[in-house]
Design a protein around this motif. Structure first.
Motif, PDB file in Angstrom:
ATOM      1  N   ALA A  45      38.796  37.891  46.810  1.00 23.42           N
ATOM      2  CA  ALA A  45      39.545  37.307  45.697  1.00 23.42           C
ATOM      3  C   ALA A  45      38.664  36.351  44.900  1.00 23.42           C
ATOM      4  O   ALA A  45      37.775  35.686  45.443  1.00 23.42           O
ATOM      5  CB  ALA A  45      40.776  36.569  46.233  1.00 23.42           C
ATOM      6  N   ASN A  46      38.918  36.333  43.590  1.00 26.07           N
ATOM      7  CA  ASN A  46      38.216  35.431  42.664  1.00 26.07           C
ATOM      8  C   ASN A  46      36.720  35.711  42.582  1.00 26.07           C
ATOM      9  O   ASN A  46      35.927  34.823  42.248  1.00 26.07           O
ATOM     10  CB  ASN A  46      38.441  33.964  43.063  1.00 26.07           C
ATOM     11  N   SER A  47      36.341  36.954  42.855  1.00 29.86           N
ATOM     12  CA  SER A  47      34.912  37.301  42.853  1.00 29.86           C
ATOM     13  C   SER A  47      34.505  38.180  41.679  1.00 29.86           C
ATOM     14  O   SER A  47      33.316  38.288  41.361  1.00 29.86           O
ATOM     15  CB  SER A  47      34.558  38.038  44.144  1.00 29.86           C
ATOM     16  N   ASN A  48      35.488  38.852  41.044  1.00 28.37           N
ATOM     17  CA  ASN A  48      35.222  39.873  40.025  1.00 28.37           C
ATOM     18  C   ASN A  48      34.428  41.056  40.596  1.00 28.37           C
ATOM     19  O   ASN A  48      33.865  41.853  39.838  1.00 28.37           O
ATOM     20  CB  ASN A  48      34.495  39.292  38.812  1.00 28.37           C
ATOM     21  N   LYS A  49      34.395  41.179  41.903  1.00 24.72           N
ATOM     22  CA  LYS A  49      33.742  42.320  42.541  1.00 24.72           C
ATOM     23  C   LYS A  49      34.771  43.429  42.681  1.00 24.72           C
ATOM     24  O   LYS A  49      35.685  43.357  43.503  1.00 24.72           O
ATOM     25  CB  LYS A  49      33.195  41.920  43.910  1.00 24.72           C
ATOM     26  N   VAL A  50      34.628  44.465  41.867  1.00 27.35           N
ATOM     27  CA  VAL A  50      35.624  45.518  41.793  1.00 27.35           C
ATOM     28  C   VAL A  50      34.949  46.790  41.301  1.00 27.35           C
ATOM     29  O   VAL A  50      33.899  46.744  40.641  1.00 27.35           O
ATOM     30  CB  VAL A  50      36.775  45.088  40.846  1.00 27.35           C
TER      31      VAL A  50
END
Length: 258
Positions: free
Chosen positions: A23-28
């Protein structure tokens, strides 16, 4: 096969529930596809990358930024303005919708795609949104939006904009004038009833609804007030009768069909 609104929205619906991790990483995955490598951190918000990804998956990359890349919602909004494909009212399914949540009309903070318009409520599918953060929430979600936070809408030059029956492969669906289509429900078209599944495809064959059986003929129209010989893999050819409302009639044990 043309690039239709239906195709884009089908792809988008299947992504609902995808979240960045952690979460809150922008890793997607949408960022990974966009940048060609895994990225993370505050410099990589991904709502626009999600829209880019949809058009890539649909084989219609040219409809997004002329086949180029931008992760900036404002840049993309201005591109469609310069193409005269931007409007501030009358949204339709498939339109890209640009948002600003702090009243700065020159800055698009967020983007989604219009799924439907229902009594003035704009129903969208958006990437990188959430219930606690509209523009950077970390998930793909279906949202209901007010016009007060919308800057406007862009209509990509979809190949297929005709109204009526549309065939894609072996399947058929029915496009309304506003770009929408019936899903998981009946629709009366030219005095005949048809049923469309959860993805909007016309159904044929046997259908059970509300504990009653119906038969959708080869052309998709519902059998009603008629007798049909229908072939079964188990029983061979059998005769079935259908009532005025289309449900299969059964003997009541006293010589009558109900």
């Amino acid at each position: 096969m043309g690039t239709t609104v239906k195709k884009i929205l089908e792809i988008a619906r299947k992504e609902i529930g995808v979240t960045e991790y952690p979460a809150n990483s922008n890793k997607v995955k949408y960022n990974t596809a966009y940048y060609g490598r895994e990225v993370s951190g505050a410099a990589y918000p991904w709502c626009c990358a999600f829209i880019w990804w949809l058009f890539q998956q649909a084989g219609a990359k040219e409809l997004f930024f002329n086949g180029g890349k931008t992760a900036s919602c404002t840049t993309l909004m201005n591109y469609y303005k310069n193409k005269n494909q931007f409007k501030t009212s009358n949204p339709k399914a498939g339109d890209l919708v640009f948002f600003n949540f702090d009243k700065n009309t020159a800055d698009a903070e967020h983007i989604g795609i219009v799924e439907n318009v229902n009594n003035g409520i704009i129903i969208t599918i958006e990437g990188n949104t959430g219930t606690t953060n509209d523009a950077n929430g970390g998930a793909v979600m279906r949202r209901e939006r007010r016009a007060s936070v919308i800057l406007g809408y862009a209509t990509p030059a979809y190949d297929e904009e005709k109204v009526g029956w549309i065939q894609e492969g072996k399947h058929w669906w029915y496009r309304h004038e506003d770009g929408s289509y019936t899903k998981d429900d009946w629709e009366l078209i030219e005095d005949k009833w048809y049923y469309f599944d959860a993805d909007g495809w016309m159904v044929t064959g046997w259908l059970k609804k509300d504990d009653k059986w119906y038969y959708l003929k080869e052309d998709g129209s519902m059998a009603e007030n008629e007798k049909l010989i229908i072939k079964s893999s188990l029983y061979g050819q059998e005769i079935y009768c259908f009532g005025n409302d289309g449900h299969m009639l059964k003997s009541n044990g006293r010589g009558a069909l109900v």
